[in-house]
Design a protein around this motif. Structure first.
Motif, PDB file in Angstrom:
ATOM      1  N   VAL A   1       0.837  -1.199   0.000  1.00  0.00           N
ATOM      2  CA  VAL A   1       0.000   0.000   0.000  1.00  0.00           C
ATOM      3  C   VAL A   1       0.871   1.248   0.000  1.00  0.00           C
ATOM      4  O   VAL A   1       0.631   2.210  -0.746  1.00  0.00           O
ATOM      5  N   ALA A   2       1.918   1.243   0.833  1.00  0.00           N
ATOM      6  CA  ALA A   2       2.824   2.387   0.898  1.00  0.00           C
ATOM      7  C   ALA A   2       3.528   2.610  -0.438  1.00  0.00           C
ATOM      8  O   ALA A   2       3.681   3.758  -0.891  1.00  0.00           O
ATOM      9  N   ALA A   3       3.957   1.527  -1.087  1.00  0.00           N
ATOM     10  CA  ALA A   3       4.647   1.645  -2.374  1.00  0.00           C
ATOM     11  C   ALA A   3       3.725   2.250  -3.435  1.00  0.00           C
ATOM     12  O   ALA A   3       4.152   3.090  -4.241  1.00  0.00           O
ATOM     13  N   LEU A   4       2.465   1.836  -3.426  1.00  0.00           N
ATOM     14  CA  LEU A   4       1.508   2.390  -4.391  1.00  0.00           C
ATOM     15  C   LEU A   4       1.289   3.884  -4.147  1.00  0.00           C
ATOM     16  O   LEU A   4       1.233   4.687  -5.098  1.00  0.00           O
TER      17      LEU A   4
ATOM     18  N   TRP B   1       4.423   5.749  -5.175  1.00  0.00           N
ATOM     19  CA  TRP B   1       4.480   5.762  -6.641  1.00  0.00           C
ATOM     20  C   TRP B   1       3.571   6.874  -7.192  1.00  0.00           C
ATOM     21  O   TRP B   1       3.942   7.605  -8.116  1.00  0.00           O
ATOM     22  N   ALA B   2       2.393   7.029  -6.597  1.00  0.00           N
ATOM     23  CA  ALA B   2       1.425   8.013  -7.085  1.00  0.00           C
ATOM     24  C   ALA B   2       1.807   9.442  -6.705  1.00  0.00           C
ATOM     25  O   ALA B   2       1.508  10.391  -7.439  1.00  0.00           O
ATOM     26  N   THR B   3       2.474   9.607  -5.549  1.00  0.00           N
ATOM     27  CA  THR B   3       2.761  10.959  -5.059  1.00  0.00           C
ATOM     28  C   THR B   3       4.182  11.431  -5.317  1.00  0.00           C
ATOM     29  O   THR B   3       4.498  12.597  -5.060  1.00  0.00           O
TER      30      THR B   3
ATOM     31  N   GLY C   1      14.043   8.278   0.441  1.00  0.00           N
ATOM     32  CA  GLY C   1      13.633   8.647   1.794  1.00  0.00           C
ATOM     33  C   GLY C   1      12.223   8.223   2.123  1.00  0.00           C
ATOM     34  O   GLY C   1      11.944   7.761   3.237  1.00  0.00           O
ATOM     35  N   ARG C   2      11.298   8.389   1.169  1.00  0.00           N
ATOM     36  CA  ARG C   2       9.902   8.017   1.431  1.00  0.00           C
ATOM     37  C   ARG C   2       9.751   6.508   1.623  1.00  0.00           C
ATOM     38  O   ARG C   2       9.005   6.051   2.495  1.00  0.00           O
ATOM     39  N   PHE C   3      10.444   5.742   0.793  1.00  0.00           N
ATOM     40  CA  PHE C   3      10.373   4.285   0.940  1.00  0.00           C
ATOM     41  C   PHE C   3      10.936   3.864   2.300  1.00  0.00           C
ATOM     42  O   PHE C   3      10.357   3.016   2.991  1.00  0.00           O
ATOM     43  N   LEU C   4      12.064   4.438   2.701  1.00  0.00           N
ATOM     44  CA  LEU C   4      12.669   4.073   3.978  1.00  0.00           C
ATOM     45  C   LEU C   4      11.760   4.441   5.147  1.00  0.00           C
ATOM     46  O   LEU C   4      11.602   3.658   6.092  1.00  0.00           O
ATOM     47  N   ALA C   5      11.153   5.640   5.107  1.00  0.00           N
ATOM     48  CA  ALA C   5      10.259   6.074   6.191  1.00  0.00           C
ATOM     49  C   ALA C   5       9.058   5.137   6.310  1.00  0.00           C
ATOM     50  O   ALA C   5       8.651   4.754   7.421  1.00  0.00           O
TER      51      ALA C   5
END
Length: 455
Positions: free
Chosen positions: A176-179, A182-184, A189-193
């Motif tokens: 869900v976070a990856a989607l 990907w959209a935003t 950094g975002r993936f790690l957070a």
């Protein structure tokens, strides 16, 4: 009052292992699908170089977790199984809280070590300076997300079915976070957070689960009875130290080559190695699941069954795992290149030369799945540590000889270490089983003579 640990289960030890593994496979099958999906999103949105940075930061955090995370779940299962069998919930609770405190101490020490590694040696890994603060914070979050003690309590209670629901949080949450990322707008950094936040949520839920399954064991009052926990579990300190050293050497084998590739070859090569490593781990996921099931069941058989059943269980499990290991190598050989291209795109297709040796290493891990539980449960934990130290020496020799070949050379070094570990630990486990059969080692009661140094 008994814990909520009973469910309809098989009467035979092997049946319980397969039943527990089936529960885990159900969750991990779902997790594998989610994992491949978010891995594809990561590789395609970040690109080879940024995915390499992500891989190096993630690999560093995993190495720190292995060095500072003390694998206390093994202690809880090894000693807690006897308390659960006798329904001594106060002793089980004190042991669990002791291990929880050890986890917290490890997290504090790990944060200090992370500061030294990230701020002192990031240049060695060719890490982008703009990622250094993010890398440190990710390591801190990962260290405090350790769930080793409550995980051990759930496994000692034989509630693998409930663990599936908690562990499904990580792959589903990451997808869900990856989607959303990907959209935003994707970034390292975002993936790690997102990954760190999801891991922390899983840790909280595991403690809640342990509390719901055995409320009489998860009590804050036991935090003030740690010395009593040490007295009630003779040999636990030695066992803890030996298993910690074993997990640390295992971390060197699993995470060291990635960091060597990043420092020696570069971040792009690290990204390629990481994807191949992730895929090999996905193919050999059965190894991890069987280890969890076998470790808990072997500990249970040790305190509740006869020697011939103990030996039979170890041999049956090894045969099943060996066949699965052959299947892993076959899939990597015939379909590895296609799978890498499907997940990462054309830039990652060349990772097939890395995937095959890593699959071979994974197959050795899978085939040896019963060796370490047999050695630990019979008080021969030092033997498994010796085998792992021999494997580390083999890894060092392999890296020295093969790293000029690039990432594939590092992968072949891992395969060499896996083969050496399999042979060494297998011989030790075989000797131990012969002693069990001959009555030199008893099952049904704890036997920590070897761990304490009095053989």
């Amino acid at each position: 009052m008994s814990a909520k640990r009973y469910r309809q289960e098989s009467a035979s030890p092997l049946g319980r292992i397969l039943q527990n593994t089936a529960w885990l496979l159900g969750g991990k099958g779902f997790g594998a699908v989610c994992g491949l999906a978010y891995l594809a999103i990561q590789t395609r949105t970040l690109g080879l170089k940024d995915f390499g940075h992500f891989s190096l930061i993630f690999g560093t955090a995993q190495a720190l977790i292995a060095l500072a995370g003390f694998q206390t779940w093994r202690v809880v299962v090894r000693y807690g199984s006897e308390h659960v069998h006798a329904q001594e919930w106060d002793k089980f609770g004190r042991l669990g809280m002791l291990c929880g405190v050890i986890d917290a101490v490890g997290a504090v020490l790990g944060c200090a070590l992370a500061a030294v590694m990230i701020y002192g040696f990031a240049h060695v890994l060719d890490l982008n300076p703009s990622y250094i603060d993010v890398a440190f914070l990710f390591c801190v979050g990962s260290l405090w997300a350790l769930v080793s003690a409550p995980t051990g309590m759930v496994r000692a209670l034989n509630r693998f079915d409930m663990a599936v629901y908690v562990e499904a949080i990580v792959p589903s949450g990451r997808l869900v976070a990856a989607l959303l990322i990907w959209a935003t707008g994707p970034s390292v950094g975002r993936f790690l957070a997102a990954w760190a936040a999801i891991d922390i949520l899983e840790a909280i839920l595991y403690w809640i689960m342990a509390r719901r399954l055995c409320p009489q064991a998860v009590k804050l009052s036991y935090l003030f009875q740690l010395r009593q926990a040490l007295r009630e579990n003779p040999g636990v300190t030695q066992f803890f130290l030996v298993t910690y050293m074993g997990s640390a050497t295992d971390a060197i084998i699993k995470n060291g080559p990635l960091l060597v590739v990043g420092g020696w070859v570069g971040t792009r090569a690290a990204g390629l190695y990481r994807l191949a490593s992730q895929l090999s781990q996905a193919l050999s996921k059965l190894s991890t699941l069987l280890t969890r099931s076998v470790y808990a069941e072997v500990a249970r058989v040790r305190v509740a069954s006869k020697a011939d059943e103990f030996r039979k269980l170890a041999l049956q499990t090894s045969l099943i795992a060996g066949g699965a290991g052959i299947a892993v190598v076959a899939v990597a050989y015939f379909a590895g290149e296609t799978l890498l291209a499907m997940i990462g795109g054309d830039d990652f297709e060349s990772g097939a030369s890395i995937l095959i040796p890593l699959a071979i290493a994974a197959s050795f891990d899978l085939a040896s799945v019963a060796f370490e539980p047999v050695l630990h449960s019979t008080g021969r934990a030092r033997h498994s540590l010796t085998a792992r130290l021999i494997a580390v020496v083999a890894l060092g020799f392999g890296l020295w000889q093969f790293i000029p070949l690039g990432p594939s050379g590092a992968a072949w070094a891992v395969a060499l270490a896996g083969a050496v570990s399999y042979v060494a630990m297998g011989l030790m486990a075989w000797r131990t089983l012969k002693q069990v059969e001959g009555g030199q080692i008893s099952v049904g009661l704890p036997d920590d003579a070897e761990v304490s140094g009095n053989e």
